[in-house]
Motif scaffolding. Structure first.
Motif, PDB file in Angstrom:
ATOM      1  N   ALA A  36       7.452   3.041  -3.538  1.00  0.00           N
ATOM      2  CA  ALA A  36       6.184   3.743  -3.224  1.00  0.00           C
ATOM      3  C   ALA A  36       5.429   3.068  -2.074  1.00  0.00           C
ATOM      4  O   ALA A  36       4.397   3.565  -1.617  1.00  0.00           O
ATOM      5  N   THR A  37       5.937   1.924  -1.609  1.00  0.00           N
ATOM      6  CA  THR A  37       5.212   1.155  -0.586  1.00  0.00           C
ATOM      7  C   THR A  37       5.455   1.733   0.805  1.00  0.00           C
ATOM      8  O   THR A  37       6.595   1.789   1.271  1.00  0.00           O
ATOM      9  N   ALA A  81       7.611   0.476  -7.566  1.00  0.00           N
ATOM     10  CA  ALA A  81       6.477   0.040  -6.731  1.00  0.00           C
ATOM     11  C   ALA A  81       6.944  -0.199  -5.300  1.00  0.00           C
ATOM     12  O   ALA A  81       6.267   0.172  -4.335  1.00  0.00           O
ATOM     13  N   LEU A 128       0.844  -1.208   0.000  1.00  0.00           N
ATOM     14  CA  LEU A 128       0.000   0.000   0.000  1.00  0.00           C
ATOM     15  C   LEU A 128       0.873   1.249   0.000  1.00  0.00           C
ATOM     16  O   LEU A 128       1.938   1.279   0.625  1.00  0.00           O
ATOM     17  N   ASP A 129       0.386   2.301  -0.666  1.00  0.00           N
ATOM     18  CA  ASP A 129       1.126   3.573  -0.654  1.00  0.00           C
ATOM     19  C   ASP A 129       0.742   4.393   0.589  1.00  0.00           C
ATOM     20  O   ASP A 129      -0.040   3.915   1.440  1.00  0.00           O
ATOM     21  N   GLU A 133      -3.597   3.100  -0.604  1.00  0.00           N
ATOM     22  CA  GLU A 133      -4.043   2.481  -1.870  1.00  0.00           C
ATOM     23  C   GLU A 133      -3.006   1.459  -2.326  1.00  0.00           C
ATOM     24  O   GLU A 133      -1.792   1.710  -2.203  1.00  0.00           O
ATOM     25  N   VAL A 179      -0.288  -0.258  -4.384  1.00  0.00           N
ATOM     26  CA  VAL A 179       0.616   0.282  -5.403  1.00  0.00           C
ATOM     27  C   VAL A 179       0.565  -0.565  -6.680  1.00  0.00           C
ATOM     28  O   VAL A 179       0.970  -0.111  -7.746  1.00  0.00           O
ATOM     29  N   ARG A 180       0.075  -1.769  -6.568  1.00  0.00           N
ATOM     30  CA  ARG A 180      -0.060  -2.720  -7.689  1.00  0.00           C
ATOM     31  C   ARG A 180      -0.948  -3.856  -7.198  1.00  0.00           C
ATOM     32  O   ARG A 180      -1.236  -3.927  -6.007  1.00  0.00           O
TER      33      ARG A 180
END
Ligand SMILES: Nc1ncnc2c1ncn2[C@@H]1O[C@H](COP(=O)(O)OP(=O)(O)O)[C@@H](O)[C@H]1O
Ligand SMILES: O=C(CO)[C@@H](O)[C@H](O)COP(=O)(O)O
Length: 476
Positions: free
Chosen positions: A153-154, A150, A88-89, A93, A95-96
């Motif tokens: 961004a986690t 990704a 999750l970011d 949300e 991230v993938r």
């Protein structure tokens, strides 16, 4: 709504690979008042990925099918497919899409991790498991290596069940059972392992708190689901741990589960540490352990073979000498992530029904081979196998297990033991009882009993020989 209720209502959720199932259960009697089910989608090919947002939608749909009963629930719990990496970011949300337990692409990362941190024996002693490609730690290492943007961004990493629990409650909480399938929760200390986390570049801050058995995760905060605001939410757990609760298992009672995954397990009072990696040394959701072996090719692989042959899944025929290792998705037990299906012994007179039977045999053989390693001194050698999961409804599956195990088999009448186990956890929280004792009171393990048959040693030996002689092909 189906039956009438006498006591408070609880909801048990099973968010598994193929679908979400929800049961509304009378906490006093265990009677199922209402049920719902909604499908998930899993990407095909090598990647096995699912959108966590779809699990949330499916949960809403399954609960909506339960009608008013779900709106009257006093407590709820979520059991979920194990190991999946939900990244999750900072806004929460994904991230993938989530990388699922049966995605074998992290095989090289798993091998590297084992070597870098002292080898298989050291992992087994410290973590309880040798982290194969299924484990979250290998998935995270794969993400860092293959999708660094990704990974960067986690901000938070969740498992499927605690992703859903967090959306329900706003609390970031997991439990020891599901945490034990990550590879960064060490069974030797019963806590996150700071050295492993540092090694894979993941901050402990990114992980949920591990609730103690019997502790609540929080209360329902989400408005968009048909659930009462403020209902208690238990910590939830992995789907196999939930099924162990749902059966009210006592140490040493062996379970064989036939679903998307095949699993064999038993509750144990001894902390497992299998250096071969066959047995994962999971924690259970109470305070004991759940040594477990898992295959990737179970009901879906056999159904695929039936479809290829154009036969109903029950249209098996005895006889012949064909052997099949139906490792269509690669395999985890035995650890052959690159394997594909292998057929040996095909003759002019081999029938399609015999070929289909060979697929069942190969899938069941892989599980039973691991059973002796799973069971410890707590287990009686002739204890009946409890047969659960979607496949337990099928005669061909049941008869194959009987023929190759030589053990008595019990098929519980209760369906959906993962969701029932989650419901028992919710009821335990509500009524301040041991959830396994709740399930025993509900009588969930009662069912049809099938006596032991002599083992089909010839079929077993054919499969063992095919596995040994085919190893070079299966390792490709
Ligand atoms: N009547 C039946 N006979 C044999 N197999 C069945 C039957 N009904 C469902 N199944 C099998 O059960 C599988 C789903 O099992 P389930 O335990 O619900 O899966 P999961 O929880 O892993 O998503 C399906 O792949 C299907 O092959
Ligand atoms: O990876 C494992 C156990 O280690 C699997 O058993 C998953 O937990 C998926 O379960 P199902 O969706 O097949 O129930």
């Amino acid at each position: 709504m189906g039956a009438q209720s006498a006591g408070p209502l609880v909801v048990g959720v099973d968010s598994s690979t193929q679908s979400t199932k929800a049961l509304v259960v009378d906490a006093t009697t265990g009677v199922v008042i209402a049920r719902g089910q909604a499908p998930h989608t899993v990407s095909g090919g090598d990647a096995k990925e699912s959108d966590p947002g779809r699990w949330w939608q499916a949960l809403g749909e399954a609960l909506a099918q339960c009608g008013d009963a779900a709106r009257q629930a006093s407590a709820l719990s979520v059991g979920g497919q194990q190991h999946g990496l939900v990244a999750l970011d900072a806004a929460g949300e994904p991230v993938r899409p989530a990388l699922l337990w049966n995605d074998v692409r992290p095989a090289p990362q798993s091998e590297r991790l084992i070597a870098e941190l002292g080898g298989a024996k050291a992992w087994a002693q410290r973590v309880g498991s040798v982290p194969g490609p299924a484990f979250t730690v290998a998935k995270w290492a794969w993400l860092r290596a293959n999708e660094p943007a990704a990974a960067a961004a986690t901000a938070a990493v969740r498992l499927p069940h605690d992703y859903l629990t967090e959306r329900l409650t706003g609390e970031s909480v997991t439990d020891r059972g599901d945490a034990s399938g990550t590879g960064w929760w060490a069974s030797s200390t019963e806590s996150y392992d700071a050295e492993i986390l540092e090694h894979v570049g993941l901050s402990p801050e990114a992980l949920p708190r591990v609730a103690l058995p019997g502790e609540a995760a929080g209360t329902v905060h989400a408005d968009e689901l048909p659930l009462p605001h403020g209902a208690l939410v238990a910590a939830g757990t992995g789907d196999n741990m939930a099924a162990a609760l749902g059966l009210g298992l006592r140490p040493g009672q062996p379970v064989l589960s036939l679903g998307t995954s095949g699993t064999v397990y038993a509750v144990s009072t001894h902390r497992p540490a299998d250096p071969t990696g066959t047995v994962a040394g999971f924690a259970d959701a109470r305070g004991d352990w759940l040594p477990l072996a898992c295959t990737l090719n179970c009901t879906l692989a056999v159904d695929r073979v039936a479809a290829l042959l154009g036969r109903d899944r029950e249209a098996v025929e005895a006889g012949g000498e064909v052997a099949m290792l139906p490792f269509l998705d690669g395999e985890r037990t035995p650890n052959l992530p690159g394997a594909s299906g292998l057929v040996h012994g095909l003759r002019h007179d081999t029938t399609a029904g015999q070929l289909l039977q060979a697929a069942y045999d190969g899938a069941v053989f892989a599980l039973l081979q691991a059973l002796d390693r799973v069971l410890d001194a707590d287990a009686a050698p002739d204890a009946p196998l409890l047969l659960i999961g979607g496949g337990a409804k099928g005669r061909a599956w049941r008869e194959t297990v009987r023929r190759l195990s030589g053990r008595p088999v019990v098929v519980p009448e209760a369906q959906e033991l993962v969701a029932l186990g989650a419901a028992a956890q919710a009821a335990g929280l509500l009524l301040e009882e041991d959830p396994a004792a709740v399930a025993r009171r509900w009588g969930t393990a009662r069912g049809a009993e099938y006596e032991a048959q002599p083992r089909d040693v010839a079929a077993w030996d054919r499969l063992a020989t095919t596995l040994a002689d085919g190893e070079a092909l299966l390792r490709r």
